[in-house]
Design a protein around this motif. Structure first.
Motif, short mmCIF file in Angstrom:
data_model
loop_
_atom_site.label_atom_id
_atom_site.label_comp_id
_atom_site.label_asym_id
_atom_site.label_seq_id
_atom_site.Cartn_x
_atom_site.Cartn_y
_atom_site.Cartn_z
N PRO A 68 0.71 -1.20 0.14
CA PRO A 68 0.07 0.02 0.05
C PRO A 68 1.00 1.05 -0.01
O PRO A 68 2.16 1.34 0.32
N LEU A 69 0.13 2.33 -0.50
CA LEU A 69 0.95 3.74 -0.66
C LEU A 69 0.52 4.19 0.87
O LEU A 69 -0.24 4.98 0.97
N ASP A 70 1.79 4.20 1.70
CA ASP A 70 1.38 4.64 3.06
C ASP A 70 3.01 4.91 3.69
O ASP A 70 4.10 4.45 2.95
N PRO A 71 3.26 5.83 4.46
CA PRO A 71 4.36 6.31 4.75
C PRO A 71 5.46 5.11 5.58
O PRO A 71 6.64 5.13 5.40
N ASP A 131 -6.99 20.01 6.55
CA ASP A 131 -7.74 20.74 5.40
C ASP A 131 -8.64 19.76 4.86
O ASP A 131 -9.66 19.97 4.51
N MET A 132 -8.18 18.55 4.47
CA MET A 132 -9.08 17.37 3.91
C MET A 132 -10.20 17.14 4.60
O MET A 132 -11.32 16.89 4.09
N MET A 133 -9.89 17.11 5.95
CA MET A 133 -11.09 16.62 6.95
C MET A 133 -12.12 17.93 6.82
O MET A 133 -13.40 17.80 6.96
N ALA A 146 -14.56 5.85 12.82
CA ALA A 146 -14.62 5.06 11.64
C ALA A 146 -13.49 4.47 11.09
O ALA A 146 -13.63 3.44 10.53
N GLY A 147 -12.22 4.99 11.65
CA GLY A 147 -10.86 4.46 11.15
C GLY A 147 -10.62 4.87 9.99
O GLY A 147 -9.36 5.45 9.85
N GLU A 148 -11.40 4.74 8.83
CA GLU A 148 -11.39 5.36 7.30
C GLU A 148 -12.62 5.85 7.11
O GLU A 148 -13.65 5.32 7.15
N SER A 158 -7.63 8.65 7.03
CA SER A 158 -7.44 7.46 7.73
C SER A 158 -6.89 8.01 8.97
O SER A 158 -5.78 8.62 8.92
N TRP A 159 -7.54 7.28 10.30
CA TRP A 159 -7.03 7.66 11.42
C TRP A 159 -5.88 7.23 11.68
O TRP A 159 -4.86 7.87 12.51
N PRO A 160 -5.43 5.93 11.43
CA PRO A 160 -3.93 5.57 11.47
C PRO A 160 -3.25 6.13 11.07
O PRO A 160 -1.77 6.53 11.46
#
Length: 232
Positions: A68-71, A131-133, A146-148, A158-160
């Motif tokens: 996945p594309l995550d840090p 900003d997106m939120m 919700a988590g996501e 995404s909360w994580p």
């Protein structure tokens, strides 16, 4: 342009230019691919550099590979790519775009590279997520519960991911850096890029009237001019 396809740190990579003792790592942004490095290589290779580029997770040749594309996946991959570069070249520099800049800030925070060139860089990920939120009308409590959450503008909150961002602030960046930001960038706050430049001594150039993604003939010409000005 001389092009070699190779495996670097377990990643399929493209290496541009004839043999040299110095290399630019090229890190694309979201929606990009390693082939984007060709335009930059056309400017850097005649100055005695090679350019090494690999696809980020979920991009280019890596679509469907399950990463996945995550840090927490992208940053270790970039650190490994830097390790590969340091074992092969005497000098390493960094050219990155948008999300690629933030992944690079995480991956290379303790490294002093020869130089970095940031184009439309994400340098304040927490601010961008906030900003997106706001754009999606989502509160922190809602996201945590919700988590996501998918948004109307195609991004997944995404909360994580937000928790990871908060646990990994950018506090060190010793690499001499030039930043290019477009005044019409609807995604990134100008104040965030200005603050980064002040904190770490970056040279900021603002393209009046441009957009987050440089794509018109005029914008690309200005991008090339900026690159030529700042290339070592």
């Amino acid at each position: 342009m001389e092009l070699t396809e190779l495996e670097a740190a377990g990643l399929n990579a493209s290496l541009y230019g004839p043999p040299a003792d110095r290399v630019w790592l090229y890190v694309h942004g979201k929606g990009g691919c390693k082939e984007e490095a060709a335009d930059f290589a056309a400017l850097a290779c005649p100055r005695g550099w090679q350019v090494l580029a690999a696809d980020l997770p979920e991009h280019g040749t890596r679509r469907g590979d399950g990463v996945p594309l995550d840090p927490w996946h992208a940053a270790p991959e970039l650190r490994a790519l830097l390790g590969y570069a340091k074992g092969r070249w005497q000098h390493t520099a960094l050219r990155c775009t948008s999300l690629g800049a933030w992944f690079s800030l995480l991956a290379f925070a303790g490294e002093r590279l020869e130089q970095a060139l940031f184009v439309s860089p994400v340098v304040d990920m927490e601010g961008l997520i906030r900003d997106m939120m706001g754009w999606a009308g989502v509160s922190e409590a809602q996201l945590e519960a919700a988590g996501e959450l998918d948004t109307p503008f195609g991004e997944t909150l995404s909360w994580p991911y937000l928790q990871y961002v908060r646990a990994h602030p950018v506090s060190r960046w010793p690499t001499p850096t030039a930043l290019l930001y477009a005044s019409g960038d609807a995604m990134l706050r100008r104040t965030a890029v200005e603050d980064f430049a002040r904190r770490f001594g970056g040279a900021l150039t603002v393209l009046e009237g441009g957009e987050h993604w440089f794509h018109t003939e005029e914008q690309m010409a200005l991008l090339d001019s900026w690159v030529k000005k700042h290339l070592l």
